[in-house]
Design a protein around this motif. Structure first.
Motif, PDB file in Angstrom:
ATOM      1  N   TYR A 104      27.656   7.690  35.122  1.00 41.96           N
ATOM      2  CA  TYR A 104      27.282   6.618  34.206  1.00 41.96           C
ATOM      3  C   TYR A 104      28.221   5.432  34.409  1.00 41.96           C
ATOM      4  CZ  TYR A 104      23.996   9.421  31.473  1.00 41.96           C
ATOM      5  OH  TYR A 104      22.914  10.168  31.066  1.00 41.96           O
ATOM      6  N   ALA A 105      27.679   4.245  34.226  1.00 42.37           N
ATOM      7  CA  ALA A 105      28.489   3.030  34.358  1.00 42.37           C
ATOM      8  C   ALA A 105      27.917   1.952  33.457  1.00 42.37           C
ATOM      9  CB  ALA A 105      28.536   2.551  35.805  1.00 42.37           C
ATOM     10  N   LEU A 106      28.801   1.101  32.950  1.00 39.27           N
ATOM     11  CA  LEU A 106      28.412  -0.043  32.140  1.00 39.27           C
ATOM     12  C   LEU A 106      28.388  -1.280  33.029  1.00 39.27           C
ATOM     13  CD1 LEU A 106      27.839  -1.471  29.440  1.00 39.27           C
ATOM     14  CD2 LEU A 106      30.320  -1.563  29.071  1.00 39.27           C
ATOM     15  N   VAL A 107      27.236  -1.908  33.148  1.00 37.26           N
ATOM     16  CA  VAL A 107      27.069  -3.090  33.991  1.00 37.26           C
ATOM     17  C   VAL A 107      27.059  -4.326  33.099  1.00 37.26           C
ATOM     18  CG1 VAL A 107      25.624  -4.233  35.694  1.00 37.26           C
ATOM     19  CG2 VAL A 107      25.732  -1.723  35.625  1.00 37.26           C
ATOM     20  N   SER A 108      28.022  -5.215  33.273  1.00 34.11           N
ATOM     21  CA  SER A 108      28.081  -6.474  32.532  1.00 34.11           C
ATOM     22  C   SER A 108      27.500  -7.582  33.404  1.00 34.11           C
ATOM     23  CB  SER A 108      29.522  -6.807  32.142  1.00 34.11           C
ATOM     24  OG  SER A 108      30.065  -5.805  31.309  1.00 34.11           O
ATOM     25  N   LEU A 109      26.615  -8.374  32.821  1.00 26.46           N
ATOM     26  CA  LEU A 109      25.958  -9.446  33.561  1.00 26.46           C
ATOM     27  C   LEU A 109      26.654 -10.782  33.298  1.00 26.46           C
ATOM     28  CD1 LEU A 109      22.267  -8.377  32.840  1.00 26.46           C
ATOM     29  CD2 LEU A 109      23.658  -7.848  34.857  1.00 26.46           C
ATOM     30  N   SER A 110      26.502 -11.698  34.220  1.00 32.01           N
ATOM     31  CA  SER A 110      27.174 -12.997  34.118  1.00 32.01           C
ATOM     32  C   SER A 110      26.485 -13.938  33.149  1.00 32.01           C
ATOM     33  CB  SER A 110      27.257 -13.652  35.501  1.00 32.01           C
ATOM     34  OG  SER A 110      27.961 -12.833  36.411  1.00 32.01           O
ATOM     35  N   SER A 111      25.212 -13.695  32.852  1.00 33.03           N
ATOM     36  CA  SER A 111      24.468 -14.561  31.949  1.00 33.03           C
ATOM     37  C   SER A 111      23.413 -13.740  31.231  1.00 33.03           C
ATOM     38  CB  SER A 111      23.811 -15.711  32.730  1.00 33.03           C
ATOM     39  OG  SER A 111      22.911 -15.192  33.704  1.00 33.03           O
ATOM     40  N   TYR A 112      22.812 -14.332  30.215  1.00 35.80           N
ATOM     41  CA  TYR A 112      21.727 -13.680  29.496  1.00 35.80           C
ATOM     42  C   TYR A 112      20.453 -13.765  30.331  1.00 35.80           C
ATOM     43  CZ  TYR A 112      24.753 -13.837  25.377  1.00 35.80           C
ATOM     44  OH  TYR A 112      25.799 -13.666  24.495  1.00 35.80           O
ATOM     45  N   LEU A 113      19.755 -12.635  30.431  1.00 38.49           N
ATOM     46  CA  LEU A 113      18.576 -12.561  31.296  1.00 38.49           C
ATOM     47  C   LEU A 113      17.365 -12.057  30.532  1.00 38.49           C
ATOM     48  CD1 LEU A 113      20.162 -10.908  34.469  1.00 38.49           C
ATOM     49  CD2 LEU A 113      19.736 -13.354  34.081  1.00 38.49           C
ATOM     50  N   THR A 114      16.190 -12.420  31.024  1.00 36.97           N
ATOM     51  CA  THR A 114      14.943 -11.854  30.520  1.00 36.97           C
ATOM     52  C   THR A 114      14.794 -10.436  31.069  1.00 36.97           C
ATOM     53  OG1 THR A 114      13.690 -12.645  32.413  1.00 36.97           O
ATOM     54  CG2 THR A 114      13.897 -14.147  30.515  1.00 36.97           C
ATOM     55  N   PRO A 115      13.863  -9.644  30.527  1.00 35.91           N
ATOM     56  CA  PRO A 115      13.625  -8.318  31.106  1.00 35.91           C
ATOM     57  C   PRO A 115      13.303  -8.377  32.593  1.00 35.91           C
ATOM     58  CG  PRO A 115      12.576  -8.472  28.966  1.00 35.91           C
ATOM     59  CD  PRO A 115      13.097  -9.839  29.286  1.00 35.91           C
ATOM     60  N   PRO A 258      28.555 -12.811  27.900  1.00 37.87           N
ATOM     61  CA  PRO A 258      28.658 -13.742  29.036  1.00 37.87           C
ATOM     62  C   PRO A 258      29.523 -14.958  28.746  1.00 37.87           C
ATOM     63  CG  PRO A 258      26.409 -12.967  28.812  1.00 37.87           C
ATOM     64  CD  PRO A 258      27.153 -12.461  27.606  1.00 37.87           C
ATOM     65  N   GLU A 259      29.500 -15.437  27.503  1.00 40.17           N
ATOM     66  CA  GLU A 259      30.269 -16.640  27.177  1.00 40.17           C
ATOM     67  C   GLU A 259      31.755 -16.358  26.949  1.00 40.17           C
ATOM     68  OE1 GLU A 259      28.212 -15.367  23.276  1.00 40.17           O
ATOM     69  OE2 GLU A 259      27.849 -15.311  25.443  1.00 40.17           O
ATOM     70  N   GLN A 260      32.129 -15.103  26.882  1.00 44.23           N
ATOM     71  CA  GLN A 260      33.536 -14.754  26.677  1.00 44.23           C
ATOM     72  C   GLN A 260      34.279 -14.815  28.006  1.00 44.23           C
ATOM     73  OE1 GLN A 260      33.121 -10.894  24.860  1.00 44.23           O
ATOM     74  NE2 GLN A 260      33.223 -11.728  22.795  1.00 44.23           N
ATOM     75  N   ARG A 261      35.394 -15.520  27.997  1.00 43.51           N
ATOM     76  CA  ARG A 261      36.168 -15.693  29.229  1.00 43.51           C
ATOM     77  C   ARG A 261      37.589 -15.149  29.117  1.00 43.51           C
ATOM     78  NH1 ARG A 261      32.097 -15.797  31.306  1.00 43.51           N
ATOM     79  NH2 ARG A 261      30.949 -17.539  32.230  1.00 43.51           N
ATOM     80  N   GLU A 262      38.194 -15.231  27.968  1.00 48.62           N
ATOM     81  CA  GLU A 262      39.600 -14.842  27.844  1.00 48.62           C
ATOM     82  C   GLU A 262      39.793 -13.620  26.949  1.00 48.62           C
ATOM     83  OE1 GLU A 262      41.903 -16.098  29.659  1.00 48.62           O
ATOM     84  OE2 GLU A 262      40.589 -17.613  30.542  1.00 48.62           O
ATOM     85  N   VAL A 263      39.274 -13.685  25.718  1.00 49.66           N
ATOM     86  CA  VAL A 263      39.507 -12.626  24.736  1.00 49.66           C
ATOM     87  C   VAL A 263      38.174 -12.200  24.133  1.00 49.66           C
ATOM     88  CG1 VAL A 263      40.684 -11.998  22.579  1.00 49.66           C
ATOM     89  CG2 VAL A 263      41.808 -13.517  24.222  1.00 49.66           C
ATOM     90  N   ALA A 264      38.031 -10.907  23.915  1.00 50.72           N
ATOM     91  CA  ALA A 264      36.811 -10.373  23.302  1.00 50.72           C
ATOM     92  C   ALA A 264      36.885 -10.568  21.794  1.00 50.72           C
ATOM     93  CB  ALA A 264      36.655  -8.893  23.639  1.00 50.72           C
ATOM     94  N   ARG A 265      36.419 -11.729  21.349  1.00 50.38           N
ATOM     95  CA  ARG A 265      36.438 -12.040  19.921  1.00 50.38           C
ATOM     96  C   ARG A 265      35.273 -12.963  19.622  1.00 50.38           C
ATOM     97  NH1 ARG A 265      41.141 -14.247  19.671  1.00 50.38           N
ATOM     98  NH2 ARG A 265      42.259 -12.303  19.266  1.00 50.38           N
ATOM     99  N   PRO A 266      34.424 -12.641  18.640  1.00 49.25           N
ATOM    100  CA  PRO A 266      33.260 -13.489  18.360  1.00 49.25           C
ATOM    101  C   PRO A 266      33.663 -14.751  17.621  1.00 49.25           C
ATOM    102  CG  PRO A 266      33.387 -11.720  16.771  1.00 49.25           C
ATOM    103  CD  PRO A 266      34.483 -11.457  17.774  1.00 49.25           C
ATOM    104  N   PRO A 267      32.896 -15.809  17.788  1.00 49.55           N
ATOM    105  CA  PRO A 267      33.167 -17.029  17.017  1.00 49.55           C
ATOM    106  C   PRO A 267      32.735 -16.862  15.574  1.00 49.55           C
ATOM    107  CG  PRO A 267      31.176 -17.286  18.303  1.00 49.55           C
ATOM    108  CD  PRO A 267      31.753 -15.961  18.698  1.00 49.55           C
ATOM    109  N   ALA A 268      33.151 -17.789  14.735  1.00 59.07           N
ATOM    110  CA  ALA A 268      32.744 -17.744  13.337  1.00 59.07           C
ATOM    111  C   ALA A 268      31.268 -18.062  13.213  1.00 59.07           C
ATOM    112  CB  ALA A 268      33.555 -18.750  12.532  1.00 59.07           C
TER     113      ALA A 268
END
Length: 336
Positions: A104-115, A258-268
């Motif tokens: 098993y592996a988790l694949v992270s994509l560079s951008s949001y994609l359609t199906p 995809p928009e996270q570049r430095e730290v895994a933290r959501p915006p307000a």
């Protein structure tokens, strides 16, 4: 001589001695001692049998409650996570430990994609699930996990189920907002929470109905060689192998957005800033970790988003009844 005669003669001396000890007159305490011994031996045999029978039961699943987490932790370094995932992928043996099963592996994509876009990148790599969210600017939206072995067909069907649930959530938020008749500060803040929830849920429903570009990660299972080839494809940000994963229903996946570049933290969430800090104060409300999910890991979709309540503490917003239970089970959390 019959076949049973030798056995009868072999058993006769000890039985005779036992009978003599019980019936012999004049021996005083011999009879009580023998009877006591026989009674104790009988009780011990009964107890041993009961213990043996009690232990003869199926062993329960000792892994209940254990959850494996794969991905980047809340507040973790995104570059550090990407480097660690690449190192783990390079360190995999040429073949999976269980031949034919894959890793098993988790694949992270560079951008949001359609199906369809996700299908083009993942190709022929076996997929178990996809993860997505509607990327609304400055709003927290729910992270959903959709089982999908056939991409894009299963993903489109899963999105339709999520859209139906989101429509029910929007209606529930509107009903709760309309039921608030008071004009106090607590009621106004709570009404803002419900109105914001209705707005976001309606936008999510419309996006999923249209087959939006909302997918940003996938859970796959393949041999190490195939995983390394996948990591080299354009549009793939990271492939994080998880050979320790054996059950997806007890695994929580937290890929970086995809928009996270430095730290895994959501915006307000801009729609809740006023309700979280009081009128006139446009501060930043506390937000939960990105991608954090409760146990067990979801089946079709994660749970309803947990939105920040009024700071006054007068009336905490209840969780809407439309949750993962209405969409085949699952848990999750909002993200920015």
């Amino acid at each position: 001589m019959r076949a049973g005669d030798p056995l009868r003669r072999w058993d006769q001396p000890p039985l005779s001695r036992l009978a003599d000890a019980v019936t012999r007159p004049g021996d005083g305490p011999a009879r009580p001692r023998v009877l006591t011994t026989v009674a104790l031996l009988s009780c011990a045999a009964v107890l041993l049998t009961a213990v043996w029978a009690g232990d003869d039961r199926p062993t329960g699943d000792r892994t209940v409650g254990e959850v494996t987490r794969v991905g980047v932790a809340h507040g973790g370094s995104i570059p550090g996570y990407l480097r660690a995932a690449a190192a783990d992928l390079a360190a995999l043996p040429p073949a999976a430990p269980a031949a034919g099963d894959g890793t098993y592996a988790l694949v992270s994509l560079s951008s949001y994609l359609t199906p369809q876009g996700a299908a083009a990148i993942l190709g022929d790599v076996p997929v178990a699930a996809v993860l997505g969210r509607v990327p609304l600017a400055d709003r927290q939206t729910e992270i959903v996990r959709i089982p999908a072995q056939r991409v894009p067909a299963d993903v489109v069907a899963g999105m339709a189920e999520v859209a139906a649930r989101k429509e029910r959530e929007a209606a529930d938020y509107r009903a709760r907002s309309a039921a608030l008749a008071g004009g106090g500060q607590a009621e106004r803040e709570l009404r803002q929470v419900y109105d914001s929830g209705a707005e976001v849920s309606a936008a999510e429903a419309a996006a999923y109905r249209s087959g939006c570009a909302c997918l940003y990660a996938a859970v796959v299972r393949a041999e190490p060689v195939a995983l390394r080839r996948l990591a080299a494809r354009p549009g793939v940000r990271a492939v994080d192998p998880a050979p320790e994963v054996t059950r997806l229903d007890r695994t929580v996946f937290t890929p970086p957005l995809p928009e996270q570049r430095e730290v895994a933290r959501p915006p307000a969430d801009a729609g809740l800033a006023g309700a979280a800090t009081g009128e006139g104060d446009r501060g930043t409300p506390p937000t939960p970790p990105v991608g954090e999910t409760s146990e067990p890991a979801p089946e079709v979709t994660d749970s309803s988003p947990v939105r920040t309540g009024p700071a006054s503490g007068g009336i905490p917003p209840p969780t809407p009844p439309t949750s993962a239970d209405a969409a085949a089970g699952g848990t999750g959390a909002p993200a920015g």
